[in-house]
Design a protein around this motif. Sequence first.
Motif, short mmCIF file in Angstrom:
data_model
loop_
_atom_site.label_atom_id
_atom_site.label_comp_id
_atom_site.label_asym_id
_atom_site.label_seq_id
_atom_site.Cartn_x
_atom_site.Cartn_y
_atom_site.Cartn_z
N UNK A 105 0.70 -1.23 0.05
CA UNK A 105 0.03 -0.04 -0.02
C UNK A 105 0.99 1.17 0.07
N UNK A 106 1.99 1.20 0.82
CA UNK A 106 2.72 2.38 0.75
C UNK A 106 3.78 2.41 -0.51
N UNK A 107 3.88 1.50 -1.02
CA UNK A 107 4.46 1.52 -2.44
C UNK A 107 3.64 2.01 -3.52
N UNK A 108 2.45 1.74 -3.30
CA UNK A 108 1.48 2.09 -4.34
C UNK A 108 1.44 3.76 -4.11
N UNK A 109 1.23 3.91 -2.92
CA UNK A 109 1.05 5.43 -2.46
C UNK A 109 2.24 6.16 -3.11
N UNK A 111 4.38 5.59 -5.39
CA UNK A 111 4.28 5.69 -6.90
C UNK A 111 3.24 6.89 -7.38
N UNK A 112 2.43 7.37 -6.52
CA UNK A 112 1.54 8.24 -7.00
C UNK A 112 1.81 9.52 -6.49
N UNK A 113 2.97 9.81 -6.12
CA UNK A 113 3.42 11.19 -5.42
C UNK A 113 4.18 11.73 -6.54
N UNK A 114 4.15 13.27 -6.55
CA UNK A 114 4.76 14.07 -7.73
C UNK A 114 6.31 14.25 -7.24
N UNK A 115 6.51 14.11 -6.16
CA UNK A 115 8.01 14.49 -5.66
C UNK A 115 8.26 13.49 -4.30
N UNK A 116 9.70 13.41 -4.28
CA UNK A 116 10.21 12.62 -3.32
C UNK A 116 9.69 12.91 -1.69
N UNK A 117 9.49 14.50 -1.77
CA UNK A 117 9.48 15.23 -0.48
C UNK A 117 7.95 14.68 0.10
N UNK A 118 7.26 14.04 -0.68
CA UNK A 118 5.91 13.63 -0.32
C UNK A 118 5.72 12.31 -0.29
N UNK A 119 6.68 11.48 -0.44
CA UNK A 119 6.86 10.06 -0.58
C UNK A 119 6.67 9.63 0.79
N UNK A 121 7.37 6.41 1.88
CA UNK A 121 8.43 5.37 2.00
C UNK A 121 9.83 6.25 2.41
N UNK A 122 9.83 7.52 2.42
CA UNK A 122 10.83 8.34 2.94
C UNK A 122 10.77 8.95 3.91
N UNK A 123 9.97 8.72 4.94
CA UNK A 123 9.57 9.15 6.14
C UNK A 123 9.12 10.52 6.22
N UNK A 124 8.57 11.08 5.53
CA UNK A 124 7.97 12.23 5.02
C UNK A 124 6.29 12.18 5.15
N UNK A 125 5.81 10.95 5.72
CA UNK A 125 4.44 10.56 5.61
C UNK A 125 3.65 11.38 6.66
N UNK A 126 2.52 11.59 6.49
CA UNK A 126 1.68 12.04 7.55
C UNK A 126 1.04 11.07 8.71
N UNK A 127 0.40 11.02 9.50
CA UNK A 127 -0.12 10.18 10.52
C UNK A 127 -1.23 9.12 9.87
N UNK A 128 -1.72 9.28 8.63
CA UNK A 128 -2.72 8.60 7.95
C UNK A 128 -1.79 7.26 7.31
N UNK A 129 -0.75 7.75 6.97
CA UNK A 129 0.33 6.68 6.19
C UNK A 129 0.80 5.69 7.37
N UNK A 130 1.04 6.15 8.46
CA UNK A 130 1.63 5.53 9.53
C UNK A 130 0.41 4.54 10.01
N UNK A 131 -0.71 4.67 9.86
CA UNK A 131 -1.88 3.86 10.20
C UNK A 131 -2.05 2.74 9.20
N UNK A 132 -1.62 2.86 8.10
CA UNK A 132 -1.52 1.79 7.20
C UNK A 132 -0.44 0.82 7.62
N UNK A 133 0.60 1.21 8.19
CA UNK A 133 1.71 0.28 8.62
C UNK A 133 1.34 -0.39 9.80
#
Length: 137
Positions: A105-109, A111-119, A121-133
Amino acid sequence: MNIGRAAKLAGVNVETIRYHQRRGLVAVPVKPLGSHRHYSQDVVERIRFIKQAQAWGFSLDEIILLLQPPQVVQCVQVQELVQEKIQVLRSRMRDLSRMVRGLESLLEECRGQPSCAQCPLRAYACCRTLNILVPPA
């Protein structure tokens, strides 16, 4: 055969055999006066069994029980131990599957980001992404 040869045939190092001896998994052969200890093929087979049991996920303490004769540890006790191990492994498999789904799910998310700063997988995630993990218990 000497300990070095026994270790080689069993696929372990000499220190592993000595450790198993200290733990009571392998008997220490008698040392003839002025000679080296002699290790039999049975010792090699026992060490191979220990390695296989470890690969199945058994701890050395559990393996000590598996190696006991039926007069000491009954077959039903061994069967119960194996059944418990199967349950633990199935639980781990469910946990691993959950982790794989979270990473997919993280990988798919990502791949949909326009830049690495929002990726995510690079620990720039919001709390919503952490809830996926880490899904709520």
